[in-house]
Enzyme design. Structure first.
Site, PDB file in Angstrom:
ATOM      1  N   SER A 160       0.833  -1.208   0.000  1.00  0.00           N
ATOM      2  CA  SER A 160       0.000   0.000   0.000  1.00  0.00           C
ATOM      3  C   SER A 160       0.867   1.257   0.000  1.00  0.00           C
ATOM      4  CB  SER A 160      -0.988   0.000   1.175  1.00  0.00           C
ATOM      5  OG  SER A 160      -0.322  -0.117   2.401  1.00  0.00           O
ATOM      6  N   ASP A 161       2.002   1.222   0.695  1.00  0.00           N
ATOM      7  CA  ASP A 161       2.924   2.370   0.674  1.00  0.00           C
ATOM      8  C   ASP A 161       3.478   2.597  -0.728  1.00  0.00           C
ATOM      9  OD1 ASP A 161       3.618   3.550   3.457  1.00  0.00           O
ATOM     10  OD2 ASP A 161       3.515   1.398   3.807  1.00  0.00           O
ATOM     11  N   TYR A 162       3.951   1.527  -1.354  1.00  0.00           N
ATOM     12  CA  TYR A 162       4.549   1.670  -2.682  1.00  0.00           C
ATOM     13  C   TYR A 162       3.510   2.088  -3.717  1.00  0.00           C
ATOM     14  CZ  TYR A 162       8.865  -0.233  -0.837  1.00  0.00           C
ATOM     15  OH  TYR A 162      10.013  -0.422  -0.112  1.00  0.00           O
ATOM     16  N   ALA A 165       2.742   5.725  -3.208  1.00  0.00           N
ATOM     17  CA  ALA A 165       3.857   6.540  -3.686  1.00  0.00           C
ATOM     18  C   ALA A 165       3.814   6.689  -5.206  1.00  0.00           C
ATOM     19  CB  ALA A 165       5.185   5.917  -3.255  1.00  0.00           C
TER      20      ALA A 165
END
Length: 198
Positions: A160-162, A165
């Protein structure tokens, strides 16, 4: 002669952890000049040395105390000569530090201001904190990874972070393109939840 698409683009990176920091690293990868601004305490993920270096590759660093007027004045001078600001503060923090979109667009009306949050800037969970494992669970990613009839499986990569981003960097690219046509700056807003759903 330009070597990269974003040569000459200047980014002020106020982000920490993964999603916001990786967004500005992606911008640095295509030529942007990125300055990562940290408090005296530093990014909370500095202890994860390998990850921290990957999420912050291609950047210069600066320590500023945005709680003090002197620190904010330095930030405002940086923003005057920049194209993009990236932040992933908890709700209300940017306003308290004088680093929110409304304040910074008075300093530079053409600024592209990118915000990465947990759940988005509107809705029931706006104030709630959130990290990747939570979004893997609520989106069903762990269930799909485990497969039918098996227990959920945590994906070791912070998907989810990647994803957030990448969405953020894409939003910044579109906003910069829009600005070349209209001269208008704008706010770009995405979240870890949106990244996971995407």
């Amino acid at each position: 002669v330009r070597r990269h698409a974003f040569d000459g683009i200047k980014v002020v990176d106020l982000a920490a952890y993964i999603a916001g920091a990786y967004c500005s690293a992606l911008l640095a990868d295509i030529g942007a000049q990125v300055v990562k601004v940290e408090s005296h305490e530093g990014d909370g993920f500095r202890s994860n040395v390998g990850g921290f270096q990957g999420w912050n590759r291609g950047k210069r660093g600066l320590v500023l105390n945005l709680r003090m007027s002197e620190g904010r004045e330095v930030l405002y001078r940086m923003v005057q000569g920049s194209d993009v600001v990236v932040e992933n503060y908890r709700p209300g923090v940017a306003q308290r530090l004088g680093a929110d979109y409304e304040t910074l667009r008075k300093v530079n009306p053409q600024i592209i201001y990118c915000t990465v949050t947990a759940y988005g800037s509107q809705g029931l969970y706006t104030e709630a904190p959130g990290f990747d494992p939570l979004f893997q669970a609520i989106s069903g990613a762990m269930t799909y990874q485990g497969g039918v009839g098996n227990p959920p499986v945590f994906l070791r990569v912070a998907v989810s972070d990647y994803a957030a981003a990448i969405l953020a960097a894409w939003g910044v690219a579109m906003a910069l393109f829009h600005r070349t046509r209209t001269g208008q700056g704008q706010r770009v807003d995405t979240s870890l939840l949106e990244g996971q759903v995407a």
